[in-house]
Design a protein around this motif. Structure first.
Motif, PDB file in Angstrom:
ATOM      1  N   ASP A  98     -19.135   6.698 -14.411  1.00 33.13           N
ATOM      2  CA  ASP A  98     -18.988   5.276 -14.054  1.00 33.13           C
ATOM      3  C   ASP A  98     -17.801   4.631 -14.770  1.00 33.13           C
ATOM      4  O   ASP A  98     -17.760   3.420 -14.951  1.00 33.13           O
ATOM      5  CB  ASP A  98     -20.276   4.526 -14.402  1.00 33.13           C
ATOM      6  N   THR A 125     -18.675   7.365  -5.511  1.00 27.46           N
ATOM      7  CA  THR A 125     -19.502   8.158  -6.421  1.00 27.46           C
ATOM      8  C   THR A 125     -19.204   7.718  -7.851  1.00 27.46           C
ATOM      9  O   THR A 125     -18.047   7.528  -8.197  1.00 27.46           O
ATOM     10  CB  THR A 125     -19.166   9.661  -6.251  1.00 27.46           C
ATOM     11  N   GLN A 132     -23.673   3.985 -10.907  1.00 30.22           N
ATOM     12  CA  GLN A 132     -24.750   4.951 -10.661  1.00 30.22           C
ATOM     13  C   GLN A 132     -25.328   5.422 -11.998  1.00 30.22           C
ATOM     14  O   GLN A 132     -24.617   5.443 -13.003  1.00 30.22           O
ATOM     15  CB  GLN A 132     -24.206   6.189  -9.932  1.00 30.22           C
ATOM     16  N   ASP A 190     -28.005  10.289 -10.752  1.00 28.94           N
ATOM     17  CA  ASP A 190     -27.592  10.046  -9.346  1.00 28.94           C
ATOM     18  C   ASP A 190     -26.154  10.519  -9.124  1.00 28.94           C
ATOM     19  O   ASP A 190     -25.821  11.081  -8.085  1.00 28.94           O
ATOM     20  CB  ASP A 190     -27.688   8.559  -8.987  1.00 28.94           C
ATOM     21  N   TYR A 191     -25.324  10.245 -10.120  1.00 26.90           N
ATOM     22  CA  TYR A 191     -23.915  10.669 -10.026  1.00 26.90           C
ATOM     23  C   TYR A 191     -23.821  12.193  -9.889  1.00 26.90           C
ATOM     24  O   TYR A 191     -23.167  12.718  -8.984  1.00 26.90           O
ATOM     25  CB  TYR A 191     -23.177  10.178 -11.273  1.00 26.90           C
TER      26      TYR A 191
END
Ligand code: SAM
Length: 477
Positions: free
Chosen positions: A48, A58, A62, A66-67
């Protein structure tokens, strides 16, 4: 499942930069489409760390899990779409969170292994620049990782294309048997400076699209990976294309390309800025490779010649020591023979066929056959077996040497005083007779028992200035 895109990709139409989420790329591919990707080079978002515009993406916002799931889904699709011979290079770095290091490269590697990719190598990319600050518990960071993955052991890897001559140690002239005539394999720390905003032009070039993309790949690094792992006509792919440097370089190197990015502004940058920029930069990149090829050709030629000429000097030096003889020979013919190496000989790193005629000193207390057997035995063992020469060895008399010169009908060069890397001059038959007569009496061209060497190989060091080490000096030991 609803399709994210109401179109399928026409795979006859490569050279495309698509505004598309790489996680959903498989929806564009017709079912059961055969694998078509040859090479992937990419740098995904580092979790992030950065917001790449107000678009779906992406990483940004997140959770870590999740990433990583997004990354795994993308690379599972790419695994299916890659050929057995394909290679994947992922540029990635660690990051810090709450004072703790997150080993993002390894977490990504595990996800990629989960879906079948085989982890092959780690290259350290030294970016040559660093931010001027550091924190407690963190040095100024100057490198990132490039993780290499393959799909099978049948991957393309043309290492000879990226070998270099530049960083060869200066000793190759004196120790040609220790250096590969093909040049040197690059080490696994790659120094490629990141393109700066300045090198991309000014704000003016971008109009409203002020260049905010902080992490474009260096074009010369892309050229190296493309040459290493693909052929002309191959499909080169970047699922997080950004400025699209990889794609533009691939096109210029006659590969087909396909790139994805969710941010439409980067496609615009690709078309308007990257492509024209690479059109210019590719000239210098190609020149560098051409110059390197030329240097490799010179090195190959020089090392082969030097090995043929050094072999008799080295083996006589060892012979004198082992046999405790002072002047066993009064001359040697070192002859390079025309010979077509077969594949098994090339695999054994053979470089050619050479014939050596050792002219026995009539006053030496030695038998021809004994000398022959000793030389043959020595030549089969290291270091003499390392010269890469297929050998004919003869021990001859002075009369036989005179006959040999006459039969040869070739230019013969003199290497005297144990200097075997610079020809003295081309000798006539009369000069040859004089030299032989002299060697029997006053040893004019003999140095520490190493007699003059007569050869059809001509080497003049000044012809190799482009590759010669600056400080190279002639040495006689
Ligand atoms: C680290 S940058 C890549 C830079 C690129 N290597 C270059 O030479 O310019 C990551 C890129 O991934 C894009 N991106 C993020 N999420 C994506 C996704 N799900 N699908 C496709 N692109 C994505 C971002 O917009 C950004 O351009």
């Amino acid at each position: 499942m609803t399709k994210a895109y109401n179109t399928t990709l026409d795979l006859n139409q490569f050279n495309q930069y698509l505004t598309c989420n790489s996680k959903k790329f498989k929806e564009l591919i017709p079912d059961n489409y055969p694998p078509f990707i040859d090479l992937i080079v990419t740098s995904p978002p580092y979790w992030d760390m950065k917001e790449y515009g107000k678009v779906e993406q992406t990483g940004y916002k997140q959770s870590y899990e999740d990433y990583l799931n997004d990354i795994e889904i993308t690379f599972a699709t790419l695994y299916k779409l890659s050929k057995e011979t394909a290679t994947l290079y992922v540029n990635i770095d660690t990051l810090k969170r709450n004072g703790k290091l997150i080993r993002l490269p390894d977490d990504i590697a595990k996800r990629l292994e989960n879906v079948g990719w085989i982890h092959k190598d780690i290259i350290i990319w030294d970016k040559g620049k660093t931010l001027p600050w550091s924190h407690k518990g963190q040095m100024r960071n100057t490198f990132e990782y490039i993780y290499m993955f393959v799909k099978s052991e049948n991957y393309k890897y043309y290492i000879e294309r990226i070998k270099t001559v530049d960083k060869l140690k200066e000793w190759w002239v004196d120790y040609p048997e220790r250096y590969s005539p093909e040049g040197k394999v690059p080490d696994n720390i790659w120094r490629f400076t990141i393109p700066t905003q300045g090198s991309w032009g000014t704000k003016k070039n971008f109009g409203d699209l002020e260049f905010k993309h902080a992490c474009p790949f260096p074009p010369d690094m892309m050229a190296r990976l493309i040459k290493l792992s693909s052929d002309e006509g191959d499909v080169v792919f970047d699922p997080y294309a950004g400025t699209g440097i990889l794609l533009a370089v691939a096109e210029k190197l006659n590969r087909r390309y396909l790139g994805l990015d969710t941010n439409p502004e980067y496609k615009e940058i690709f078309e308007r800025v990257t492509k024209p920029l690479i059109n210019k930069q590719i000239i210098a990149i190609n020149q560098t490779y051409e110059q390197e090829e030329n240097k490799k050709r010179l090195l190959n030629e020089a090392i082969n010649k030097l090995r043929i000429l050094k072999f008799p000097k080295a083996i006589i030096k060892a012979f004198i020591k082992e046999q405790n003889q002072e002047f066993p020979f009064i001359g040697v013919f070192a002859l390079s023979e025309h010979y077509q190496l077969d594949e098994s000989e090339i695999a054994l790193k053979k470089i050619g066929l050479a014939s050596y005629y050792f002219i026995l000193n009539p006053i030496a207390d030695l038998y021809h056959e004994d000398v022959y057997n000793i030389l043959r035995e020595m030549s089969n063992n290291a270091p003499f077996s390392k010269y890469g020469l297929i050998l004919n060895i003869y021990v001859i008399t002075v009369d036989e040497a005179i006959q040999l010169y006459q039969d040869l009908n070739q230019n013969i060069y003199l290497y005297g005083n144990a200097v075997v890397n610079d020809a003295m001059f081309c000798i006539s038959f009369v000069e040859f007779l004089e030299i032989i007569q002299n060697e029997l009496i006053n040893k004019k061209y003999c140095y520490k028992g190493i007699p003059p060497i007569f050869s059809n190989v001509e080497i003049t060091l000044s012809n190799y200035e482009d590759i010669l080490p600056d400080k190279y000096k002639k040495r006689n030991d």
